[in-house]
Design an enzyme around this catalytic site. Structure first.
Site, PDB file in Angstrom:
ATOM      1  N   LYS A   1      43.773  56.704  19.846  1.00  0.00           N
ATOM      2  CA  LYS A   1      43.514  57.941  19.286  1.00  0.00           C
ATOM      3  C   LYS A   1      42.352  57.970  18.324  1.00  0.00           C
ATOM      4  O   LYS A   1      41.781  56.775  17.902  1.00  0.00           O
ATOM      5  CB  LYS A   1      44.833  58.507  18.790  1.00  0.00           C
ATOM      6  CG  LYS A   1      45.123  57.445  17.235  1.00  0.00           C
ATOM      7  CD  LYS A   1      46.580  57.583  16.858  1.00  0.00           C
ATOM      8  CE  LYS A   1      46.774  56.574  15.617  1.00  0.00           C
ATOM      9  NZ  LYS A   1      48.053  56.646  15.058  1.00  0.00           N
TER      10      LYS A   1
ATOM     11  N   TYR B   1      23.131  58.611  -9.108  1.00  0.00           N
ATOM     12  CA  TYR B   1      23.594  59.588  -9.748  1.00  0.00           C
ATOM     13  C   TYR B   1      24.532  59.307 -11.249  1.00  0.00           C
ATOM     14  O   TYR B   1      25.387  58.473 -10.933  1.00  0.00           O
ATOM     15  CB  TYR B   1      24.473  60.855  -9.012  1.00  0.00           C
ATOM     16  CG  TYR B   1      23.693  61.417  -7.852  1.00  0.00           C
ATOM     17  CD1 TYR B   1      22.663  62.180  -8.241  1.00  0.00           C
ATOM     18  CD2 TYR B   1      24.415  61.557  -6.673  1.00  0.00           C
ATOM     19  CE1 TYR B   1      21.958  62.986  -6.934  1.00  0.00           C
ATOM     20  CE2 TYR B   1      23.687  62.142  -5.499  1.00  0.00           C
ATOM     21  CZ  TYR B   1      22.544  62.775  -5.808  1.00  0.00           C
ATOM     22  OH  TYR B   1      21.866  63.363  -4.818  1.00  0.00           O
TER      23      TYR B   1
HETATM   24  C1  LIG Z   1      48.809  55.486  15.334  1.00  0.00           C
HETATM   25  C2  LIG Z   1      49.904  55.364  15.947  1.00  0.00           C
HETATM   26  C3  LIG Z   1      50.341  54.015  16.525  1.00  0.00           C
HETATM   27  C4  LIG Z   1      49.520  52.685  16.140  1.00  0.00           C
HETATM   28  O1  LIG Z   1      50.061  52.203  14.797  1.00  0.00           O
HETATM   29  P1  LIG Z   1      49.258  51.248  14.110  1.00  0.00           P
HETATM   30  O2  LIG Z   1      50.161  50.842  12.849  1.00  0.00           O
HETATM   31  O3  LIG Z   1      47.639  51.306  13.937  1.00  0.00           O
HETATM   32  O4  LIG Z   1      49.654  49.805  14.988  1.00  0.00           O
HETATM   33  C5  LIG Z   1      51.549  53.656  17.046  1.00  0.00           C
HETATM   34  N1  LIG Z   1      52.510  54.964  17.488  1.00  0.00           N
HETATM   35  C6  LIG Z   1      52.047  56.175  17.209  1.00  0.00           C
HETATM   36  C7  LIG Z   1      52.910  57.178  17.062  1.00  0.00           C
HETATM   37  C8  LIG Z   1      50.909  56.308  16.099  1.00  0.00           C
HETATM   38  O5  LIG Z   1      50.561  57.556  15.862  1.00  0.00           O
END
Ligand SMILES: *Cc1c(COP(=O)(O)O)cnc(C)c1O
Length: 380
Positions: free
Chosen positions: A35, A263
């Site tokens: 993702k 800044y």
């Molecule tokens: C992001 C996600 C994962 C992966 O989790 P990690 O802690 O990054 O390994 C697995 N399942 C779902 C539904 C997620 O949204």
């Protein structure tokens, strides 16, 4: 428009190593979670590498992300898990994307899309076992699985999976995890009681895959670990950081002691100092909140970020060391040459490594260090 002065080098060999490490710790199938453009590493490249290294499934959030993988030539099974019930699921169904379903309304919408197309939707019913985000509540579950059974009989859906997501990403011994597993097993039993025959059950994220084997079921879903971040702060599993963020210094100057930098002059040089300008800022994903703690590496040595990180740039204090415009600075990397890691940057900014990786912005071009072909590797 990529800046010519910075790049994120993605080590696909590290992705391959990490995928194989996960696959080697389970008898379940590995769903590589790609993702958010593969946590910022490039979804198609990561997916292709993971599939060649032991993964058999891909997990993404939106159907658009799933279709992007299909457009990139990926034919492996893909699960997409976040939708609105009023979405049109037609394109995803034609592309054979498995859809997660969290409510009866949502299931009816997916079934309606399938009916319109004369196809059968492959769905994974999601149980809310305690995270209280997506997923059906225990008191809604029976209605959902009974509707699914009816729609399966009618030929509109096929319930391929039952799944859930864990509350605790870092402590596999937490009481919440045990309670979630118990509720998950009960949910699966209710689904079976309603006549469903899911082939796959899945709940495990990276840390559960590495540390809690009783959560593996038929599929594990590692995300952050594929990219080389150790998911349990107390243990080292041998994952390799995949992204190195590099830039070139664009200006170096000498300033007297007592010079305020960036800044608001939060930082003042204690002595005559060499300052180097790095052309990356918070628009490129370097957190503003990391100022005052952050470091970078130049020629194998670490130096402090001096003063505030701006939108497009920040300054490094080299003390009496010298450097020239064009010299390379490593903002973060796997840590093997002493450079800061993603996890260190997350600590400096008070955030999680996931946010640092996914925050690397569109001005930073991704370059790929390839997995050597088998022939080349054996010749070397
Ligand atoms: C992001 C996600 C994962 C992966 O989790 P990690 O802690 O990054 O390994 C697995 N399942 C779902 C539904 C997620 O949204």
């Amino acid at each position: 428009m990529a800046t010519p002065h910075a790049r994120a080098v993605v080590d696909l060999e590290a992705i391959a190593h990490n995928t194989a490490l996960f696959a080697g710790r389970t008898t379940a199938q590995v769903m590589a979670v790609v993702k958010a453009d593969g946590f910022g590493h490039g979804a198609v490249r990561v997916a292709t590498t993971a599939l060649a290294s032991g993964a058999t499934w891909l997990g993404v959030t939106t159907t658009a992300e799933a279709l992007h993988l299909r457009a990139g030539g990926v034919s492996a099974p893909i699960l997409s898990w976040m939708h609105s019930p009023d979405e049109d699921f037609g394109e995803a169904l034609l592309a054979e994307i498995d859809l997660s379903v969290s409510s009866s309304d949502h299931l009816r919408a997916v079934a309606a899309s399938a009916a319109r197309l004369g196809t059968t939707a492959a769905v994974h019913l999601k149980a809310d076992t305690g995270l209280h985000r997506n997923g059906a509540r225990p008191e809604e579950w029976r209605e959902l699985v009974e509707l699914a059974a009816a729609l399966e009989t009618a030929g509109y859906v096929r319930v391929r999976g039952v799944w859930s997501h864990l509350v605790n990403g870092t402590d596999p011994a937490a009481g919440t995890l045990r309670a979630q597993i118990r509720l998950f097993d009960e949910s699966v039993a209710v689904a079976r009681g309603a006549g469903l025959r899911p082939e796959v059950r899945h709940v495990a994220n990276s840390v559960a895959t590495l540390a809690a084997p009783d959560t593996h079921y038929e599929i594990v879903r590692p995300g952050i670990g594929l990219y080389g971040v150790e998911p349990d702060p107390l243990r080292v599993f041998g994952l390799r950081g995949a992204m190195t963020l590099r830039a070139r210094l664009i200006l170096v100057k000498r300033v007297p002691a007592g010079s305020g930098v960036s800044y608001e002059h939060d930082y003042v040089t204690k002595r005559d100092s060499t300052l180097a300008l790095v052309p990356l800022g918070y628009a490129d994903g370097l957190p503003w909140a990391a100022a005052g703690r952050a470091e970078v590496s130049i020629a194998g040595r670490r130096y402090p970020v001096a003063g505030r990180i701006a939108m497009d740039q920040f300054v490094v204090d080299l003390g009496d060391d010298t450097a020239r415009a064009g010299d390379e600075v490593v903002v973060f990397g796997p840590g093997t040459e002493g450079e800061p890691t993603v996890a260190e940057w997350a600590g400096w900014a008070g955030t999680v490594p996931h946010e640092i990786l996914t925050g690397v912005g569109p001005r930073v071009a991704r370059h790929y260090a390839e997995v050597p072909a088998v022939e080349e590797a054996s010749r070397a």
